[in-house]
Every structure is written in structure tokens, then in C-alpha cells.
Motif scaffolding. Structure first.
Motif, PDB file in Angstrom:
ATOM      1  N   LYS A  44     -41.727 -25.874  20.825  1.00  0.00           N
ATOM      2  CA  LYS A  44     -41.928 -26.759  19.668  1.00  0.00           C
ATOM      3  C   LYS A  44     -43.394 -26.792  19.234  1.00  0.00           C
ATOM      4  O   LYS A  44     -43.710 -26.646  18.054  1.00  0.00           O
ATOM      5  CB  LYS A  44     -41.452 -28.199  20.011  1.00  0.00           C
ATOM      6  N   THR A  45     -44.287 -27.011  20.221  1.00  0.00           N
ATOM      7  CA  THR A  45     -45.712 -27.087  19.889  1.00  0.00           C
ATOM      8  C   THR A  45     -46.201 -25.759  19.327  1.00  0.00           C
ATOM      9  O   THR A  45     -46.949 -25.713  18.351  1.00  0.00           O
ATOM     10  CB  THR A  45     -46.515 -27.479  21.140  1.00  0.00           C
ATOM     11  N   THR A  46     -45.740 -24.670  19.947  1.00  0.00           N
ATOM     12  CA  THR A  46     -46.143 -23.338  19.478  1.00  0.00           C
ATOM     13  C   THR A  46     -45.736 -23.161  18.014  1.00  0.00           C
ATOM     14  O   THR A  46     -46.524 -22.689  17.194  1.00  0.00           O
ATOM     15  CB  THR A  46     -45.478 -22.264  20.357  1.00  0.00           C
ATOM     16  N   PHE A  85     -52.029 -34.306  17.322  1.00  0.00           N
ATOM     17  CA  PHE A  85     -51.888 -33.519  18.552  1.00  0.00           C
ATOM     18  C   PHE A  85     -51.094 -34.255  19.613  1.00  0.00           C
ATOM     19  O   PHE A  85     -51.186 -35.474  19.747  1.00  0.00           O
ATOM     20  CB  PHE A  85     -53.272 -33.177  19.117  1.00  0.00           C
ATOM     21  N   GLN A  86     -50.354 -33.452  20.392  1.00  0.00           N
ATOM     22  CA  GLN A  86     -49.608 -34.014  21.526  1.00  0.00           C
ATOM     23  C   GLN A  86     -50.571 -34.711  22.491  1.00  0.00           C
ATOM     24  O   GLN A  86     -50.271 -35.764  23.013  1.00  0.00           O
ATOM     25  CB  GLN A  86     -48.880 -32.869  22.237  1.00  0.00           C
ATOM     26  N   GLU A  87     -51.784 -34.114  22.672  1.00  0.00           N
ATOM     27  CA  GLU A  87     -52.768 -34.724  23.594  1.00  0.00           C
ATOM     28  C   GLU A  87     -53.703 -35.678  22.850  1.00  0.00           C
ATOM     29  O   GLU A  87     -54.740 -36.058  23.384  1.00  0.00           O
ATOM     30  CB  GLU A  87     -53.639 -33.645  24.231  1.00  0.00           C
ATOM     31  N   MET A 162     -46.655 -33.420  13.145  1.00  0.00           N
ATOM     32  CA  MET A 162     -46.884 -34.439  14.171  1.00  0.00           C
ATOM     33  C   MET A 162     -46.208 -34.025  15.464  1.00  0.00           C
ATOM     34  O   MET A 162     -45.011 -33.761  15.498  1.00  0.00           O
ATOM     35  CB  MET A 162     -46.347 -35.792  13.698  1.00  0.00           C
ATOM     36  N   ASP A 163     -47.005 -33.936  16.555  1.00  0.00           N
ATOM     37  CA  ASP A 163     -46.449 -33.521  17.849  1.00  0.00           C
ATOM     38  C   ASP A 163     -46.300 -34.768  18.727  1.00  0.00           C
ATOM     39  O   ASP A 163     -47.276 -35.237  19.306  1.00  0.00           O
ATOM     40  CB  ASP A 163     -47.389 -32.494  18.492  1.00  0.00           C
ATOM     41  N   GLU A 164     -45.106 -35.275  18.815  1.00  0.00           N
ATOM     42  CA  GLU A 164     -44.820 -36.513  19.563  1.00  0.00           C
ATOM     43  C   GLU A 164     -45.808 -37.631  19.223  1.00  0.00           C
ATOM     44  O   GLU A 164     -46.515 -38.131  20.099  1.00  0.00           O
ATOM     45  CB  GLU A 164     -44.862 -36.250  21.067  1.00  0.00           C
TER      46      GLU A 164
HETATM   47 MG   LIG Z   1     -45.366 -29.524  23.127  1.00  0.00          MG
END
Ligand SMILES: [Mg+2]
Ligand SMILES: Nc1ncnc2c1ncn2[C@@H]1O[C@H](COP(=O)(O)OP(=O)(O)OP(=O)(O)O)[C@@H](O)[C@H]1O
Lengths: 256, 517
Positions: A44-46, A85-87, A162-164
Motif C-alpha cells: 500500500k505504502t509503495t 506519512f505513515q511515520e 494519506m498513509d494511515e
Molecule cells: Mg505502509
């Protein structure tokens, strides 16, 4: 027909023998809200990062509003696309307000306009104005995540990835923030791609749900269409929120 | 306050100003070179290793050697630039010191800079790209600010090193706080040595604290604190440098001195005579033996005293010994022809290399000459000054007499005399005009084979000063005027432990004794 806002055509990405994305094609129109769901490590992130050029695909083409990403200047493209970002990745040496105002600053907005914009966005993500002057280290995880969302929206992009974004929020804030964002999405006719692990959230917010498994898109449709799917993997994904809802009803029914 | 400390304080503004100018320039230049290097090293894996290894390698070169090596290098470059561009530059003093210290300051900045930039988390780097920064914006707005505390810690280390190592620039002719230390060591004036060490340590500590404020300000994002530190540094530099506005103006005559008492005294004497005739004189002290002649030939120095045997062996590369008069004559013609240097004449005394032993020990072993010494050398230990065993004189007597000492040790001259009187070594290389020979009850050994060349003290004048009437008038009266006894007394008055005179006082009293004032 006009070009779709986002078009991915036959994208592949391999990390040392492991296929993170295998022949992925996807088109997202103006005003569409797409949820990307799938197991951890499914790609997903990729997928999200190939859209704004943070990851260069091995083959295939990404087009944004008809223009091939390979032909665009990367940093100019990214200033047009909001990314959460997820992070989270807030800049620790900048205040919350400065973090929110970073892309506008890169675009040359003056100080006063950036300040007004930061104040608006703090309201939108339901953070008190006072937090604008704090450094990210002085915020809780959920508060930081909301600043991450505000930063992505600051330069008024048409595309938001949007990543999570709401992962660390309590259910109440999460619900109301989701609704507020959905309203904003509609008002500004945004194109939003949101990665989420929470199937319920995907079903409630998105117009369209795309299911990723082992770097492939195994399902793509409205929540209703997905609910009717006979694919076992998709059915399994939907089974979890259904089961939860049933158990919840049963339990609350018992105590009542 | 004792007169010694008072005299030390009197020179502090000048020494401190040069020390600060030198350290600050070296650190500034070091930062200017090291930061881009650190950025390049953090970006590119392939140059990271060579850059860090190179900086570490420089650090393993003893700083004194690094400073000294720049002199010949710059001399070559200066000669080349004079040929090509018609413009040479000074190979002595500020430039070699600046370059060596700059190199010396680089390691901690490059290393901390690279580490600091590399330790910014990948998530932050990706966020910087994600919000639309160019690589340059990412470096300036994210990576460098986040690495700033680590970089500042490196700058602090570099500053302390540089300020400490700057004391070693005295022997290449750059005034610094090291002038206290070197002349103090030479004249056994421990107060002076301590004063120099203390001043440089204090300077290093204050600088470290101020840079520490900037570091803490960067780490805690406290701009006020960083600003106080930066302002402190800036004000400190400006205040320290004000004396240079008056001291810095080029003096009309530069009088050189090597690094021992006799040289200080003679230089003071010459400087005073130049000033008596209305000239301005400035001293460059503590020059290495090899550096002094080349500095004179290239015009860095206007005048200094050297010794015929030294010039014979080191400058003309001669190993034969045709006798005192012949050596002097040939030197005069050869140096004039080769380098345009004028040998004004001999001062009237010799300061020859001689091997010396304690009187009682020599009597007990029955040693009067180098022949006797050679027979006994298997059981004896020889002490030499720092350059003696590398000099042609040592080769010459070794070949002539065939010594076979049990051990050989090198000392700073002051400690060499201590070593022979305490019995740590049996025989030392001494100079015939050294006052300590008589004072320490030493005897010099005869040289029946005439292996040691003569060492008449001669006044040398730089090529572009050979027709300078004032200079020649000031110095001519010294020719043939100084007896070895007078010189020995003057030397001892500076070298002795009690009632020490400062070189300038000894010079005055020598002038009086000789009726030269
Ligand atoms: Mg991810
Ligand atoms: N830089 C990389 N090098 C090697 N493999 C990578 C790299 N980035 C991702 N991968 C691999 O590619 C696959 C897809 O990763 P991706 O981050 O897209 O997963 P994801 O669907 O976002 O997972 P999650 O829900 O846990 O965030 C994973 O197997 C991951 O290990």
C-alpha cells in the motif's frame, strides 16, 4: 473524456527479488475518495509513494492530471500533492505552525498568509491554537498525526495521499476528524487516496475501496459492490467488521 | 607583581592578538573547507572513507612537524608563483601556521559533520522530500539544522585543538602565545613557560564555553543562548585584535633569532642598535636552524647571526675542513654569489660544537680528548641536543674517531645539561660559548683530528639589505667586538637558575661591558 487526476498504468516495483507492486493499474477521477486496504506488507505504502514520485517504479507510467510524473520536476510536483506519512515525520526543529506552513513557505507565500493558513488548519484538525507555537516533541502521538494531516493540506492541493492518517487517534476524535475531512474533500472537490487498516473506516468514508494483496489489486469497487463480492480474500476482509458488529450487538443487548 | 610576570604581561596584548587571529582564521577556514567535505561525505559513500581517513591521517602527523613541513612547501610554491606570475609571497610566519592549523582543525568538524547529517532519521528526510524541498533546501532547512548540535560539538573540539597547537607556530616565525613557552624553555624561565601555557589554556577554556553556549542553543533551539555565545566570540575576537592595529604595521627591519639564549641576546642587541639609529626593528624568534637561513635568503628576515661551521655544512654541503680563515672567506664569496647574502663579518667569538663531560668524571676516566673518549665510549652514554645526531658534525667526528656509545639520547638543551650534571648521560654535545660549561663544572674535550669545523659567529644580511646604509652602520661596530668570555657571561646570566636576566637585559649589559652603547 478529461484525463483522470491520477492514472497508474502497469506499475511494477521489485525490491531485491520481492515484488512489492506487480502490474498495478488504477485511475482516480477528480472528487473521488479511494481507500486502499490490505494486509501488512501488501504494497500500500509503495503504491502511494509512486504517485508523488517518492518511489520510482521499475516499469509503467504514473500520470498526474495528464502529465507523466517522469517528465515533471519532482519537488514542484510534490508541492501540488499533500502527503501524510505513515511515520508522520514532523520536523523536530520547527514549531507546529512552521511544520504546517512548510510547503506554503516553499511556494513563496508570505508570513502573514502562512500564519492565517496555519490557524485555519489547527481548527480543522481540532487542535487548540496555542499548540502552534510548540515543538512536535511536546505533542502526543495523536496530536502529531493531526499536525501531519494539517501539513499535507496546507498548500491547498487537489490531490491528497494519506498513509494511515488517523491510526493513533481515539475513536471519537477519529470519527469526527474523518467526517470533517470528508466534508472538506467534497467542498474542494479533492482526489483522496487513504491507506487504512480499519475496514469500517474505509466502508464509512470512501467512495471506492481498492484491495491490495501481494502487490496486486484484487478488488476495486464501491463499498456495496465489495460487500457483494464472492472473492474469498475480499469476503474475509469484510467478515471482520461484520463479525465485530454482530458481537457488539449481542454484548450490548445482554447487558441492556 | 614580580618583574618577570610584569614583563610577561607587557607582551600579552601582542602575543594574544596574534594567537587569536591565527586560531580564529584557521578555525574559520577549517570550517569553510570541512563543512562542504562533510556534506559530500554524507551524500556519497565512495568519498566518505577517503575523506575521513585523510583527515585522520593529518591528525597523526605531530603538529610541530606539520607546521615545519609547510615552510619548504610554501617556499617552493612561492618560487614557482614568482616565476610564473612574477609575484611571490611570504613562506614564513602567518601563512604556514594558518595552513597547518587549518588542516589540523578539520578532523573533528568533518567527522562530526558527516555523522550529524547521516544520523538524521530517514523518515524526516523522506518528509522533507514529500513536502516538496529541493535537495539544497533539504540540506539547509532540515539536515544542517538538525545536525547543528553535533557539528558544534566538533567545532568545539577543533577550537580547543587549534588554540593549543597554535602555540607551536612560534618556531616557523609566527608570533603567538607560544613565544612565552619557547623562550621560557630556552632560558629556563619556568614562570614564562607557565604563563604561556596558562594563557593559552585560559583562552581555550573561554572559547570552549562560548562555543558550548552556541551548541546548547542549537540543541535546545534556544536562539537567545546561541546568540549570546556568538556575540561573546565575536566581541572577544575584536577586543583581542585591537592591539594589532598598532603592532601589525610592517616594521622596517626584521631581526631573526634561532631558539637559544645567545641568539636572543644578539638579536636584542642588533635590534636596539637599529632603533638607536632611528630604524624600526621587529624580532622573529625561535626559528628552526634550517629555516633561518632560507628565510634570510628569501628576504623574510633582514639580519640574523649564524655560525660559519653550520653554514659550511648545511648550506654549502661541505664536509672538508680547510681551517677557520679559509672557511670564513669561502663562505663570504659563495653566499654572496649563490644567494646574494652578505656575510658582514665575524662577531669575534666562536660558538663551536664541543663534546663536554663533568670534570670529575673526565678525570676519573682519564679522558681529555675525543681520542680518549672513543676508547672508553663502549661503556658511556651520549646526550645530544635535538638536532645533533642528525647533523654532519656528528657524522664527521663519528667517522674520525669511531665512537661506539652504549646509548644515545636527545634532549632539549636545557634538559641536556641537567642530564649530564645528574649523571644520566656521561658526555653531551655543547657549545663553546655556553655559560653553563663553566658554571656546571664541565670540561670540553680536545679535537686533535680537527674533525669539527670552526663556528665563528657571523652576521648575515639579506640580499635586498646589502646596501642599506643605516643597517650596516648599526651593525658594523659589532664586528670583531665580542669576546667568547663576554658572550659566555651574557649567556649564563640568562641561563642560570637564580637572578636570571631577560635576554633584553643581558643584551644591554653586554653592550655596556663592551663599551658599545
Ligand atoms: Mg505502509
Ligand atoms: N526499501 C525497501 N527495500 C526492500 N523492501 C521493501 C522496501 N520498502 C518496502 N519493501 C517491501 O515491500 C513490501 C511492501 O511494502 P509496503 O511498505 O508498501 O507495505 P504496506 O502495505 O504499506 O504495509 P503496512 O501496512 O505494514 O504499512 C513489503 O514486503 C516490504 O518489506
Amino acid at each position: 473524456m478529461a484525463d483522470p487526476r491520477i492514472a497508474l498504468e502497469r506499475i511494477t516495483k521489485t525490491y531485491g527479488g520481492h515484488q512489492a507492486l506487480a502490474d498495478v493499474s488504477l485511475q482516480i477521477a477528480a472528487g473521488e475518495f479511494v481507500a486502499l486496504v490490505g494486509a501488512s506488507g501488501s504494497g500500500k505504502t509503495t503504491l502511494l509513494k509512486t504517485i508523488n514520485g517518492l518511489i520510482k517504479p521499475d516499469s509503467g507510467e504514473v500520470r498526474i492530471e495528464g502529465e507523466s510524473v517522469g517528465d515533471l520536476t519532482p519537488h514542484l510536483l510534490r508541492r501540488r500533492i499533500g502527503y501524510v506519512f505513515q511515520e508522520v515525520g514532523l520536523f523536530p526543529h520547527l514549531t507546529v505552525a512552521e511544520n504546517i506552513g512548510i510547503t506554503p513557505k516553499l511556494l513563496g507565500w508570505d508570513k502573514a498568509r502562512r500564519a492565517v493558513r496555519a490557524a485555519e488548519l489547527l481548527d480543522l484538525v481540532a487542535l487548540p491554537q496555542e499548540m502552534g507555537g510548540r515543538f512536535p516533541a511536546a505533542l502526543s502521538g495523536g496530536q502529531q498525526q493531526r499536525v501531519g494531516v494539517a501539513r499535507a493540506l496546507a498548500a491547498e492541493p487537489h490531490i491528497v495521499l494519506m498513509d494511515e492518517p488517523f491510526g493513533a487517534l481515539d475513536p471519537l476524535t477519529r470519527d469526527s476528524l474523518g467526517d470533517d475531512y470528508r466534508a472538506l474533500h467534497e467542498r474542494l472537490n479533492l482526489s483522496t487516496v487513504m491507506v487504512t487498516h480499519d475496514m469500517t473506516e474505509a466502508l464509512l468514508l470512501a467512495d471506492r475501496i481498492v484491495v491490495v494483496a501481494d502487490g496486486r489489486l484484487i478488488a476495486d469497487g464501491t463499498p456495496q459492490a465489495l460487500a457483494a463480492s464472492t472473492d474469498p480474500a475480499v469476503a474475509a476482509l469484510l467478515a471482520a467488521p461484520r463479525r465485530q458488529a454482530e458481537r457488539l450487538r449481542a454484548r450490548l443487548g445482554e447487558t441492556a | 607583581m614580580s618583574p618577570q610576570v610584569e614583563a610577561a604581561f607587557a607582551r600579552l596584548p601582542e602575543y594574544l592578538a596574534w594567537h587569536v587571529l591565527l586560531s580564529a582564521s584557521a578555525l574559520g577556514l577549517g570550517l569553510l573547507i570541512s563543512l562542504p567535505l562533510a556534506v559530500a561525505a554524507s551524500r556519497n559513500r565512495h568519498i566518505r572513507w577517503p575523506v575521513l581517513a585523510g583527515a585522520s591521517l593529518i591528525q597523526t602527523i605531530p603538529s610541530l612537524a606539520l607546521l615545519a613541513l609547510f615552510f619548504p612547501l610554501l617556499l617552493v610554491i612561492s618560487a614557482a608563483s614568482e616565476d610564473l606570475l612574477g609575484y611571490g609571497f611570504s613562506a614564513l610566519g602567518f601563512l604556514p601556521a594558518l595552513l597547518a592549523l587549518t588542516l589540523y582543525s578539520m578532523l573533528p568538524i568533518v567527522r562530526n559533520g558527516t555523522t550529524g547529517i547521516l544520523s538524521v532519521s530517514p523518515a524526516i528526510i523522506q518528509a522533507a522530500e514529500g513536502v516538496g524541498m529541493t535537495p539544497r533546501q533539504r540540506l539547509l532547512q532540515v539536515e544542517l539544522p538538525l545536525a547543528a548540535p553535533v557539528i558544534m560539538a566538533g567545532v568545539r573540539t577543533a577550537a580547543v585543538w587549534t588554540i593549543g597547537a597554535a602555540t607551536l607556530s612560534t618556531p616557523v616565525g609566527q608570533t603567538s602565545l607560544g613565544n612565552y613557552i619557547f623562550s621560557g624553555l630556552q632560558t629556563e624561565n619556568w614562570v614564562l613557560v607557565l604563563f604561556g601555557c596558562g594563557a593559552s589554556a585560559l583562552l581555550a577554556m573561554v572559547t570552549d564555553q562560548l562555543l558550548g553556549l552556541i551548541e546548547a542553543g542549537a540543541a535546545k533551539r534556544d536562539i537567545r543562548r546561541a546568540a549570546i555565545g556568538a556575540a561573546g566570540i565575536l566581541i572577544g575576537i575584536i577586543v583581542a585584535l585591537t592591539p594589532l592595529i598598532s603592532f601589525g604595521k610592517p616594521a622596517s627591519y626584521v631581526v631573526g633569532a634561532k631558539n637559544f639564549s645567545e641568539q636572543y641576546i644578539l638579536a636584542e642587541m642588533m635590534a636596539e642598535r637599529i632603533e638607536d639609529l632611528g630604524g624600526e626593528a621587529r624580532m622573529k624568534e625561535d626559528l628552526g636552524s634550517a629555516i633561518a637561513y632560507r628565510a634570510l635568503a628569501s628576504g623574510e628576515l633582514d639580519v640574523y647571526v649564524d655560525y660559519s661551521g653550520t653554514l659550511w655544512a648545511n648550506v654549502l654541503n661541505r664536509e672538508d675542513n680547510p681551517g677557520r680563515e679559509a672557511v670564513l672567506e669561502e663562505l663570504t664569496t659563495e653566499l654572496a654569489e649563490r644567494d646574494g647574502v652578505l656575510v658582514l663579518g665575524s662577531l669575534g667569538f666562536e660558538n663551536a660544537y664541543a663534546l663536554a663531560m663533568r670534570q670529575d668524571r673526565a678525570t676519573a676516566l682519564g679522558i681529555e680528548s675525543l681520542d680518549d673518549l672513543a676508547r672508553r665510549s663502549g661503556g658511556l652514554t651520549m646526550g645530544g641536543d635535538l638536532e645533533f645526531f642528525a647533523r654532519p658534525e656528528w657524522t664527521a667526528i663519528n667517522e674520525a674517531y669511531g665512537f661506539d656509545f652504549r646509548a644515545r639520547r636527545s634532549y632539549q638543551p636545557t634538559f641536556m645539561f641537567r642530564a649530564v650534571t645528574s649523571g644520566d648521560v656521561d658526555v653531551i654535545s655543547a657549545f663553546s660559548s655556553d655559560g653553563r660549561i663553566a658554571a656546571d663544572n664541565l670540561v670540553t674535550l680536545a679535537d686533535p683530528r680537527q674533525a669539527l669545523p670552526p663556528y665563528d659567529a657571523v652576521v648575515l644580511i639579506a640580499p635586498d639589505r646589502v646596501n642599506d646604509a643605516r643597517l650596516l652602520a648599526a651593525l658594523r661596530p659589532l664586528i670583531g667586538a665580542i669576546s667568547v668570555e663576554a658572550m659566555r657571561d651574557a649567556n649564563y646570566s640568562v641561563d642560570r637558575d637564580v637572578d636570571k636576566l631577560r635576554p633584553v637585559e643581558a643584551a644591554r649589559s653586554l653592550s655596556q661591558t663592551l663599551g658599545l652603547d
